[in-house]
Design a protein around this motif. Structure first.
Motif, PDB file in Angstrom:
ATOM      1  N   ASN A   1      57.771  16.694  17.609  1.00 58.05           N
ATOM      2  CA  ASN A   1      57.679  15.245  17.469  1.00 58.05           C
ATOM      3  C   ASN A   1      58.150  14.557  18.725  1.00 58.05           C
ATOM      4  OD1 ASN A   1      56.690  15.315  14.884  1.00 58.05           O
ATOM      5  ND2 ASN A   1      58.678  15.147  13.917  1.00 58.05           N
ATOM      6  N   ASN A   2      57.544  13.415  19.032  1.00 55.62           N
ATOM      7  CA  ASN A   2      57.938  12.568  20.141  1.00 55.62           C
ATOM      8  C   ASN A   2      58.717  11.379  19.602  1.00 55.62           C
ATOM      9  OD1 ASN A   2      57.554  13.085  22.793  1.00 55.62           O
ATOM     10  ND2 ASN A   2      55.469  12.300  22.889  1.00 55.62           N
ATOM     11  N   ASP A   3      59.428  10.667  20.479  1.00 51.55           N
ATOM     12  CA  ASP A   3      60.108   9.455  20.045  1.00 51.55           C
ATOM     13  C   ASP A   3      59.113   8.314  19.848  1.00 51.55           C
ATOM     14  OD1 ASP A   3      62.507  10.750  20.119  1.00 51.55           O
ATOM     15  OD2 ASP A   3      63.055  10.035  22.117  1.00 51.55           O
ATOM     16  N   GLN A   4      58.005   8.362  20.586  1.00 49.84           N
ATOM     17  CA  GLN A   4      57.013   7.304  20.516  1.00 49.84           C
ATOM     18  C   GLN A   4      56.099   7.512  19.310  1.00 49.84           C
ATOM     19  OE1 GLN A   4      54.303   7.321  23.825  1.00 49.84           O
ATOM     20  NE2 GLN A   4      54.345   5.106  23.960  1.00 49.84           N
ATOM     21  N   LYS A   5      55.653   6.414  18.705  1.00 47.83           N
ATOM     22  CA  LYS A   5      54.739   6.511  17.575  1.00 47.83           C
ATOM     23  C   LYS A   5      53.431   7.125  18.060  1.00 47.83           C
ATOM     24  CE  LYS A   5      52.636   3.966  13.873  1.00 47.83           C
ATOM     25  NZ  LYS A   5      51.620   2.964  13.735  1.00 47.83           N
ATOM     26  N   PRO A   6      52.936   8.167  17.389  1.00 45.02           N
ATOM     27  CA  PRO A   6      51.727   8.835  17.877  1.00 45.02           C
ATOM     28  C   PRO A   6      50.488   7.961  17.720  1.00 45.02           C
ATOM     29  CG  PRO A   6      52.370   9.730  15.765  1.00 45.02           C
ATOM     30  CD  PRO A   6      53.461   8.781  16.180  1.00 45.02           C
ATOM     31  N   LEU A   7      49.524   8.213  18.592  1.00 46.94           N
ATOM     32  CA  LEU A   7      48.242   7.521  18.529  1.00 46.94           C
ATOM     33  C   LEU A   7      47.340   8.338  17.620  1.00 46.94           C
ATOM     34  CD1 LEU A   7      46.488   5.223  19.558  1.00 46.94           C
ATOM     35  CD2 LEU A   7      45.893   6.638  21.500  1.00 46.94           C
ATOM     36  N   GLN A   8      46.967   7.770  16.471  1.00 49.73           N
ATOM     37  CA  GLN A   8      46.186   8.500  15.476  1.00 49.73           C
ATOM     38  C   GLN A   8      44.786   7.926  15.367  1.00 49.73           C
ATOM     39  OE1 GLN A   8      48.013   8.715  11.660  1.00 49.73           O
ATOM     40  NE2 GLN A   8      49.807   9.777  12.405  1.00 49.73           N
ATOM     41  N   MET A   9      43.834   8.824  15.299  1.00 52.92           N
ATOM     42  CA  MET A   9      42.458   8.450  15.010  1.00 52.92           C
ATOM     43  C   MET A   9      42.098   9.093  13.691  1.00 52.92           C
ATOM     44  SD  MET A   9      40.440   8.685  18.563  1.00 52.92           S
ATOM     45  CE  MET A   9      39.000   8.317  17.613  1.00 52.92           C
ATOM     46  N   SER A  10      41.263   8.414  12.907  1.00 50.89           N
ATOM     47  CA  SER A  10      40.870   8.934  11.602  1.00 50.89           C
ATOM     48  C   SER A  10      39.366   8.784  11.439  1.00 50.89           C
ATOM     49  CB  SER A  10      41.569   8.170  10.477  1.00 50.89           C
ATOM     50  OG  SER A  10      42.964   8.225  10.639  1.00 50.89           O
ATOM     51  N   VAL A  11      38.781   9.783  10.773  1.00 52.08           N
ATOM     52  CA  VAL A  11      37.375   9.720  10.377  1.00 52.08           C
ATOM     53  C   VAL A  11      37.364   9.922   8.868  1.00 52.08           C
ATOM     54  CG1 VAL A  11      35.083  10.721  10.611  1.00 52.08           C
ATOM     55  CG2 VAL A  11      36.621  10.681  12.585  1.00 52.08           C
ATOM     56  N   ASP A  12      36.916   8.898   8.131  1.00 55.56           N
ATOM     57  CA  ASP A  12      36.943   9.016   6.674  1.00 55.56           C
ATOM     58  C   ASP A  12      35.661   9.658   6.159  1.00 55.56           C
ATOM     59  OD1 ASP A  12      35.077   6.988   6.765  1.00 55.56           O
ATOM     60  OD2 ASP A  12      36.226   5.569   5.586  1.00 55.56           O
ATOM     61  N   ILE A  13      35.573   9.779   4.855  1.00 57.68           N
ATOM     62  CA  ILE A  13      34.456  10.485   4.221  1.00 57.68           C
ATOM     63  C   ILE A  13      33.120   9.780   4.457  1.00 57.68           C
ATOM     64  CG2 ILE A  13      34.659   9.364   1.976  1.00 57.68           C
ATOM     65  CD1 ILE A  13      34.227  12.169   0.736  1.00 57.68           C
ATOM     66  N   LYS A  14      33.154   8.477   4.716  1.00 57.96           N
ATOM     67  CA  LYS A  14      31.924   7.720   4.958  1.00 57.96           C
ATOM     68  C   LYS A  14      31.510   7.738   6.425  1.00 57.96           C
ATOM     69  CE  LYS A  14      33.083   4.624   1.198  1.00 57.96           C
ATOM     70  NZ  LYS A  14      33.616   3.308   0.866  1.00 57.96           N
ATOM     71  N   GLY A  15      32.326   8.363   7.287  1.00 56.07           N
ATOM     72  CA  GLY A  15      32.008   8.429   8.710  1.00 56.07           C
ATOM     73  C   GLY A  15      32.565   7.276   9.517  1.00 56.07           C
ATOM     74  N   LYS A  16      33.391   6.426   8.921  1.00 56.44           N
ATOM     75  CA  LYS A  16      34.013   5.321   9.653  1.00 56.44           C
ATOM     76  C   LYS A  16      35.130   5.870  10.528  1.00 56.44           C
ATOM     77  CE  LYS A  16      33.245   1.997   5.951  1.00 56.44           C
ATOM     78  NZ  LYS A  16      33.937   1.194   4.935  1.00 56.44           N
ATOM     79  N   VAL A  17      35.285   5.306  11.720  1.00 58.79           N
ATOM     80  CA  VAL A  17      36.298   5.755  12.679  1.00 58.79           C
ATOM     81  C   VAL A  17      37.388   4.693  12.759  1.00 58.79           C
ATOM     82  CG1 VAL A  17      36.707   6.457  15.058  1.00 58.79           C
ATOM     83  CG2 VAL A  17      34.544   7.025  13.962  1.00 58.79           C
ATOM     84  N   PHE A  18      38.643   5.144  12.770  1.00 60.78           N
ATOM     85  CA  PHE A  18      39.799   4.246  12.823  1.00 60.78           C
ATOM     86  C   PHE A  18      40.707   4.649  13.968  1.00 60.78           C
ATOM     87  CE2 PHE A  18      38.337   4.384   8.491  1.00 60.78           C
ATOM     88  CZ  PHE A  18      38.472   3.093   8.013  1.00 60.78           C
TER      89      PHE A  18
END
Length: 150
Positions: free
Chosen positions: A66-83
């Motif tokens: 773990n880092n002290d900084q909040k991690p940069l997260q990307m998500s791909v949901d079941i519908k194919g939307k990217v976050f």
């Protein structure tokens, strides 16, 4: 009115004898409140960490440090939307937005955690990974759940 003054002065036949003041604190109500708060926080804490609801695949890989900084997260949901973190992003705007975020945080060396629903389209996930790799992002980590089997 004279009757009220006489009755408030000492309580009738017990003039001069009062109960001693108890200087102890009753901790039972405080313990009850603390236990209720503990239960509330234990129930609500897991709900605060989840961004986009995904059904992650399970693996036996070890977790990263773990880092002290909040991690940069990307998500791909079941519908194919990217976050990016919790904000939905069109796939054609993905690289410019990520570059803007990572330039402020640490450049292309920033680690990006990719979370994809296990029922998400494999082509969409591969396309996102290809866009990130083509843009020069070198540290891409796939997020999975620990295998519950053996």
């Amino acid at each position: 009115m004279a009757m009220n003054v006489a009755s408030s002065s000492g309580g009738g036949g017990r003039r001069g004898r009062r109960k001693p003041v108890v200087a102890e604190i009753n901790v039972t109500p405080m313990v009850d409140v603390m236990l209720v708060l503990l239960i509330i926080f234990m129930v609500s804490a897991p709900m605060l960490t989840v961004g986009v609801p995904l059904d992650l695949p399970q693996t036996q890989a070890k977790s990263l440090e773990n880092n002290d900084q909040k991690p940069l997260q990307m998500s791909v949901d079941i519908k194919g939307k990217v976050f990016i973190n919790d904000a939905e992003v069109a796939i054609n705007e993905l690289v410019p937005k990520l570059k803007a975020i990572t330039d402020a945080r640490g450049g292309l060396e920033e680690r990006i955690y990719l979370r994809a629903d296990k029922k998400a389209d494999y082509g969409t996930v591969a396309r996102v990974m290809g866009l990130l790799s083509g843009a020069g992002f070198k540290k891409l980590a796939l997020v999975t759940e620990a295998d519950q089997g053996s």
